[in-house]
Design a protein around this motif. Structure first.
Motif, PDB file in Angstrom:
ATOM      1  N   VAL A 298      -7.290  17.562 -11.976  1.00 14.73           N
ATOM      2  CA  VAL A 298      -6.361  16.448 -12.161  1.00 14.73           C
ATOM      3  C   VAL A 298      -6.884  15.585 -13.300  1.00 14.73           C
ATOM      4  CG1 VAL A 298      -5.282  14.409 -11.160  1.00 14.73           C
ATOM      5  CG2 VAL A 298      -5.667  16.408  -9.737  1.00 14.73           C
ATOM      6  N   ASP A 299      -6.054  15.305 -14.267  1.00 12.43           N
ATOM      7  CA  ASP A 299      -6.427  14.459 -15.393  1.00 12.43           C
ATOM      8  C   ASP A 299      -5.206  13.633 -15.784  1.00 12.43           C
ATOM      9  OD1 ASP A 299      -8.057  13.419 -17.332  1.00 12.43           O
ATOM     10  OD2 ASP A 299      -7.671  15.016 -18.784  1.00 12.43           O
ATOM     11  N   PRO A 300      -5.259  12.298 -15.766  1.00 14.18           N
ATOM     12  CA  PRO A 300      -6.449  11.455 -15.678  1.00 14.18           C
ATOM     13  C   PRO A 300      -6.893  11.191 -14.244  1.00 14.18           C
ATOM     14  CG  PRO A 300      -4.514  10.110 -16.002  1.00 14.18           C
ATOM     15  CD  PRO A 300      -4.040  11.530 -16.024  1.00 14.18           C
ATOM     16  N   ALA A 301      -7.879  10.275 -14.111  1.00  8.77           N
ATOM     17  CA  ALA A 301      -8.387   9.907 -12.791  1.00  8.77           C
ATOM     18  C   ALA A 301      -7.276   9.251 -11.980  1.00  8.77           C
ATOM     19  CB  ALA A 301      -9.579   8.967 -12.937  1.00  8.77           C
ATOM     20  N   HIS A 302      -7.443   9.253 -10.665  1.00  5.51           N
ATOM     21  CA  HIS A 302      -6.393   8.773  -9.770  1.00  5.51           C
ATOM     22  C   HIS A 302      -7.044   8.018  -8.624  1.00  5.51           C
ATOM     23  CE1 HIS A 302      -7.534  12.033  -7.007  1.00  5.51           C
ATOM     24  NE2 HIS A 302      -7.709  12.728  -8.124  1.00  5.51           N
ATOM     25  N   SER A 303      -6.210   7.432  -7.785  1.00  9.75           N
ATOM     26  CA  SER A 303      -6.699   6.607  -6.678  1.00  9.75           C
ATOM     27  C   SER A 303      -6.537   7.284  -5.332  1.00  9.75           C
ATOM     28  CB  SER A 303      -5.958   5.266  -6.679  1.00  9.75           C
ATOM     29  OG  SER A 303      -4.556   5.484  -6.495  1.00  9.75           O
ATOM     30  N   LEU A 304      -6.247   8.553  -5.302  1.00 10.18           N
ATOM     31  CA  LEU A 304      -6.033   9.273  -4.057  1.00 10.18           C
ATOM     32  C   LEU A 304      -7.200  10.200  -3.757  1.00 10.18           C
ATOM     33  CD1 LEU A 304      -2.263  10.298  -4.442  1.00 10.18           C
ATOM     34  CD2 LEU A 304      -3.213   8.239  -3.373  1.00 10.18           C
ATOM     35  N   THR A 305      -7.273  10.625  -2.515  1.00  5.98           N
ATOM     36  CA  THR A 305      -8.217  11.666  -2.108  1.00  5.98           C
ATOM     37  C   THR A 305      -7.408  12.926  -1.813  1.00  5.98           C
ATOM     38  OG1 THR A 305      -9.759  10.070  -1.146  1.00  5.98           O
ATOM     39  CG2 THR A 305      -9.942  12.355  -0.408  1.00  5.98           C
TER      40      THR A 305
ATOM     41  N   THR B  75      -2.724  24.831   0.055  1.00  9.99           N
ATOM     42  CA  THR B  75      -2.012  23.629   0.491  1.00  9.99           C
ATOM     43  C   THR B  75      -2.833  22.403   0.108  1.00  9.99           C
ATOM     44  OG1 THR B  75      -0.996  24.794   2.340  1.00  9.99           O
ATOM     45  CG2 THR B  75      -1.054  22.406   2.457  1.00  9.99           C
ATOM     46  N   VAL B  76      -2.187  21.412  -0.466  1.00  6.22           N
ATOM     47  CA  VAL B  76      -2.865  20.195  -0.909  1.00  6.22           C
ATOM     48  C   VAL B  76      -2.394  19.032  -0.043  1.00  6.22           C
ATOM     49  CG1 VAL B  76      -3.259  18.602  -2.832  1.00  6.22           C
ATOM     50  CG2 VAL B  76      -3.065  21.068  -3.262  1.00  6.22           C
ATOM     51  N   THR B  77      -3.338  18.289   0.500  1.00  9.10           N
ATOM     52  CA  THR B  77      -3.036  17.091   1.290  1.00  9.10           C
ATOM     53  C   THR B  77      -3.582  15.878   0.543  1.00  9.10           C
ATOM     54  OG1 THR B  77      -3.202  18.349   3.347  1.00  9.10           O
ATOM     55  CG2 THR B  77      -3.282  15.952   3.519  1.00  9.10           C
ATOM     56  N   ALA B  78      -2.701  14.956   0.193  1.00  8.85           N
ATOM     57  CA  ALA B  78      -3.080  13.740  -0.530  1.00  8.85           C
ATOM     58  C   ALA B  78      -3.123  12.566   0.441  1.00  8.85           C
ATOM     59  CB  ALA B  78      -2.083  13.455  -1.653  1.00  8.85           C
ATOM     60  N   ARG B  79      -4.165  11.762   0.325  1.00 10.80           N
ATOM     61  CA  ARG B  79      -4.330  10.585   1.202  1.00 10.80           C
ATOM     62  C   ARG B  79      -4.850   9.429   0.355  1.00 10.80           C
ATOM     63  NH1 ARG B  79      -7.389  10.655   6.998  1.00 10.80           N
ATOM     64  NH2 ARG B  79      -5.613  12.016   7.414  1.00 10.80           N
ATOM     65  N   ASP B  80      -4.344   8.210   0.662  1.00 15.56           N
ATOM     66  CA  ASP B  80      -4.865   7.044  -0.065  1.00 15.56           C
ATOM     67  C   ASP B  80      -6.273   6.737   0.421  1.00 15.56           C
ATOM     68  OD1 ASP B  80      -3.882   4.146   1.742  1.00 15.56           O
ATOM     69  OD2 ASP B  80      -4.000   6.201   2.477  1.00 15.56           O
ATOM     70  N   ARG B  81      -6.996   5.931  -0.344  1.00 20.19           N
ATOM     71  CA  ARG B  81      -8.410   5.710  -0.056  1.00 20.19           C
ATOM     72  C   ARG B  81      -8.624   4.959   1.250  1.00 20.19           C
ATOM     73  NH1 ARG B  81     -10.881   4.204  -6.058  1.00 20.19           N
ATOM     74  NH2 ARG B  81     -10.563   6.297  -6.966  1.00 20.19           N
ATOM     75  N   LEU B  82      -7.642   4.205   1.689  1.00 16.09           N
ATOM     76  CA  LEU B  82      -7.772   3.470   2.949  1.00 16.09           C
ATOM     77  C   LEU B  82      -7.387   4.324   4.149  1.00 16.09           C
ATOM     78  CD1 LEU B  82      -6.289   0.018   1.837  1.00 16.09           C
ATOM     79  CD2 LEU B  82      -8.704   0.656   2.098  1.00 16.09           C
ATOM     80  N   GLY B  83      -6.839   5.512   3.885  1.00 16.89           N
ATOM     81  CA  GLY B  83      -6.477   6.404   4.976  1.00 16.89           C
ATOM     82  C   GLY B  83      -5.240   5.971   5.737  1.00 16.89           C
TER      83      GLY B  83
ATOM     84  N   PHE C 128      -1.857   6.523   4.537  1.00 13.89           N
ATOM     85  CA  PHE C 128      -0.732   7.425   4.306  1.00 13.89           C
ATOM     86  C   PHE C 128      -1.275   8.773   3.802  1.00 13.89           C
ATOM     87  CE2 PHE C 128       0.557   3.084   3.373  1.00 13.89           C
ATOM     88  CZ  PHE C 128       1.628   2.906   4.251  1.00 13.89           C
ATOM     89  N   GLU C 129      -0.505   9.821   4.090  1.00 16.57           N
ATOM     90  CA  GLU C 129      -0.855  11.131   3.574  1.00 16.57           C
ATOM     91  C   GLU C 129       0.415  11.932   3.336  1.00 16.57           C
ATOM     92  OE1 GLU C 129      -3.396  12.965   6.452  1.00 16.57           O
ATOM     93  OE2 GLU C 129      -1.726  13.651   7.697  1.00 16.57           O
ATOM     94  N   GLN C 130       0.327  12.888   2.446  1.00 18.14           N
ATOM     95  CA  GLN C 130       1.453  13.752   2.108  1.00 18.14           C
ATOM     96  C   GLN C 130       0.916  15.155   1.853  1.00 18.14           C
ATOM     97  OE1 GLN C 130       4.806  13.071   2.029  1.00 18.14           O
ATOM     98  NE2 GLN C 130       5.105  15.251   1.669  1.00 18.14           N
ATOM     99  N   ARG C 131       1.573  16.154   2.444  1.00 16.24           N
ATOM    100  CA  ARG C 131       1.153  17.545   2.284  1.00 16.24           C
ATOM    101  C   ARG C 131       2.126  18.256   1.361  1.00 16.24           C
ATOM    102  NH1 ARG C 131      -0.423  21.465   7.363  1.00 16.24           N
ATOM    103  NH2 ARG C 131      -1.731  22.937   6.177  1.00 16.24           N
TER     104      ARG C 131
ATOM    105  N   GLN D 115       0.827  -1.207   0.000  1.00 15.65           N
ATOM    106  CA  GLN D 115       0.000   0.000   0.000  1.00 15.65           C
ATOM    107  C   GLN D 115       0.867   1.266   0.000  1.00 15.65           C
ATOM    108  OE1 GLN D 115      -3.320   0.165  -0.353  1.00 15.65           O
ATOM    109  NE2 GLN D 115      -3.259  -2.072  -0.615  1.00 15.65           N
ATOM    110  N   GLN D 116       1.975   1.194   0.712  1.00 12.72           N
ATOM    111  CA  GLN D 116       2.880   2.346   0.728  1.00 12.72           C
ATOM    112  C   GLN D 116       3.467   2.591  -0.658  1.00 12.72           C
ATOM    113  OE1 GLN D 116       6.104   1.948   3.510  1.00 12.72           O
ATOM    114  NE2 GLN D 116       6.938   3.977   3.076  1.00 12.72           N
ATOM    115  N   TYR D 117       3.858   1.512  -1.328  1.00 10.68           N
ATOM    116  CA  TYR D 117       4.419   1.664  -2.673  1.00 10.68           C
ATOM    117  C   TYR D 117       3.365   2.241  -3.634  1.00 10.68           C
ATOM    118  CZ  TYR D 117       6.190   0.440  -7.269  1.00 10.68           C
ATOM    119  OH  TYR D 117       6.581   0.493  -8.576  1.00 10.68           O
ATOM    120  N   ARG D 118       2.130   1.734  -3.555  1.00  9.99           N
ATOM    121  CA  ARG D 118       1.068   2.232  -4.426  1.00  9.99           C
ATOM    122  C   ARG D 118       0.791   3.715  -4.154  1.00  9.99           C
ATOM    123  NH1 ARG D 118      -4.148  -1.332  -4.093  1.00  9.99           N
ATOM    124  NH2 ARG D 118      -4.759   0.256  -5.641  1.00  9.99           N
TER     125      ARG D 118
END
Length: 489
Positions: free
Chosen positions: A83-90, A137-145, A147-150, A43-46
């Protein structure tokens, strides 16, 4: 990248399960724990791979509905994330509220099911100045919650220049009569070769041949030469008073608003005429801004920004009481020397105990000088008056500190002409027009003080205020004797 609390909870659970598997000797359970750890690493790699893709494709735009506005007005900030194309992050986009603005911002959300989101925010601008809207400021998080990155991506950062509200009806004049004053080319006070023709006179021995006016010579049948007015640049020192008494008046219509209007007009005209202009602003505690006389545009812009941002010296709840009909502020004011001498002469013939107690106070000739020299406006003007060379002094203030102003003007005359622009207190006091008789009496008292200043050699004094309120006071003034007093008869 930062693991979230959910990640650490799963990791702690896996570690506890692994420890329990070792204790009870359950290899199958231990294998399951290893599988969970491998899944977390996957999940971290993805997340890292998706974040790299999104960071390259994310577009942020910001635009303001206006680049210039006035205090108290509102503008709208529009923020768009794409954002284009679609992605798997929130993605959570947090716009930044600009410093100096009142208004709330809410985050924008962008998940893999949407490629664009837009938000519009309203801001009110209570203070003057130039303000920049920071990048969101943009905060990205995976769908499972897990990992996140600001990140702070590249985005336009518009600026908004906020200017004070300008008075709508500005009167500048003398005794209710408007005047028009120029600040362009200035007479140097001498004749010679120059750009502006002054007069034609008869030729005298020694005049240059090229100065002969042939048209006048032919018309008058006698040799004539033409004189010219030599033009010169004028160096002006502007003093703007923004002490607490300048806060009198309705919002956007205070004494300071009208004083600022006049001061900015001088700065603008100086720019058009390429004149050297300096500026000092004076607050309750002393000088709050100093600009040495210069003529370049950057210098004039800096003065404008400083004047636009001026506020009265004290907070509203600390303003002094309204001035009396004599125009002096409520604090004690030193008495002029001639009045001190007259009082001292009267005391000389009085043998009472009361006179004996007062007499020593009138024997101190330096008391008046010391009291005046401590006043901020006088101190600033006096410092400028000690320099060398000719100087036009322009003082923009009110009639609250008359003795200080009178002495400051006398000092400033030492270097050249003095222009004084006064905001009459009776035209600004809240409810001041409820009693027109009292308002007119107060205005007449102000007018007497203005004429006193204007009567000084090398001094011109003008009133600055709301034209509508002044016309109301003058139009409703009853009594023939008052009309004569207005005309100065």
């Amino acid at each position: 990248m930062r693991p979230t609390s959910r990640f650490w909870a799963l990791a702690a659970l896996a570690a506890a399960a692994g420890g329990w598997a070792v204790v009870v000797g359950r290899p199958v359970l231990l294998a399951g724990v290893c599988g969970v750890c491998a899944w977390l690493l996957a999940q971290q790699y993805r997340f890292v791979a998706a974040l790299r893709t999104v960071s390259g494709a994310l577009e942020l735009t910001q635009s303001s509905s206006a680049s210039r506005t006035v205090t108290g007005a509102s503008t709208f900030l529009t923020v768009t994330a794409r954002v284009d194309p679609a992605h798997s992050l929130t993605l959570r986009v947090d716009p930044e509220a600009p410093v100096g603005a009142d208004g709330a911002v809410e985050p924008l959300w962008l998940d893999g099911r949407a490629t664009e989101t837009t938000g519009t925010y309203e801001f009110e601008w209570p203070v003057a100045g130039t303000f920049r809207v920071g990048a969101p400021t943009v905060t990205a998080r995976d769908r499972l919650g897990l990992f996140e990155q600001r990140v702070v991506p590249d985005a336009p950062t518009p600026t908004v220049a906020v200017e004070p509200r300008r008075p709508r009806t500005v009167h500048v004049g003398e005794g209710g009569d408007p005047i028009a004053a120029g600040f362009g080319d200035h007479d140097a006070g001498r004749s010679g070769r120059g750009l502006e023709p002054a007069e034609v006179r008869r030729y005298v021995a020694g005049d240059a041949f090229r100065r002969i006016d042939w048209k006048a010579t032919a018309r008058l049948n006698e040799t004539h030469v033409r004189e010219f007015t030599a033009r010169t640049e004028r160096e002006t020192q502007l003093f703007v008073d923004h002490r607490a008494t300048m806060a009198t008046g309705a919002p956007g219509q205070t004494k300071l608003d009208y004083a600022r209007h006049v001061a900015l007009a001088f700065v603008d005209q100086a720019g058009e005429s390429a004149d050297r202009v300096g500026c000092e602003t004076v607050g309750d505690e002393g000088v709050t801004g100093v600009f040495e006389p210069r003529a370049d545009l950057d210098h004039l812009r800096a003065i404008r920004r400083h004047l636009d941002a001026l506020d009265p010296g004290d907070d509203a709840d600390q303003r002094p009481e309204p001035t009396s009909t004599t125009g002096e502020a409520s604090s004690p004011t030193p008495t002029a020397p001639d009045r001190v001498r007259a009082t001292r002469q009267r005391l000389d013939g009085d043998e009472s105990a009361f006179a004996a107690r007062l007499r020593p106070f009138f024997d101190r000739p330096d008391a008046y000088v010391r009291a005046i020299s401590d006043r901020p406006l006088y101190r600033a003007v006096e410092a400028a008056a000690t320099g060398a060379g000719a100087l036009w002094t322009v003082v923009v203030t009110d009639d609250a500190n008359r003795t200080e102003l009178r002495e400051a003007v006398k000092v400033a005359r030492g270097r050249g002409p003095v222009l004084v622009f006064l905001t009459p207190t009776p035209l600004f006091e809240p409810g001041g027009l409820d009693d027109l008789d009292a308002a007119y009496d107060a205005y007449v008292d102000f007018e007497e003080f203005r004429r006193e200043l204007a009567a000084l050699p090398e001094v011109s004094a003008f009133e600055v205020g709301p034209a509508d309120r002044l016309s109301t006071v003058l139009a409703e003034a009853p009594g023939e004797d008052r009309a004569r007093q207005r005309r100065g008869r």
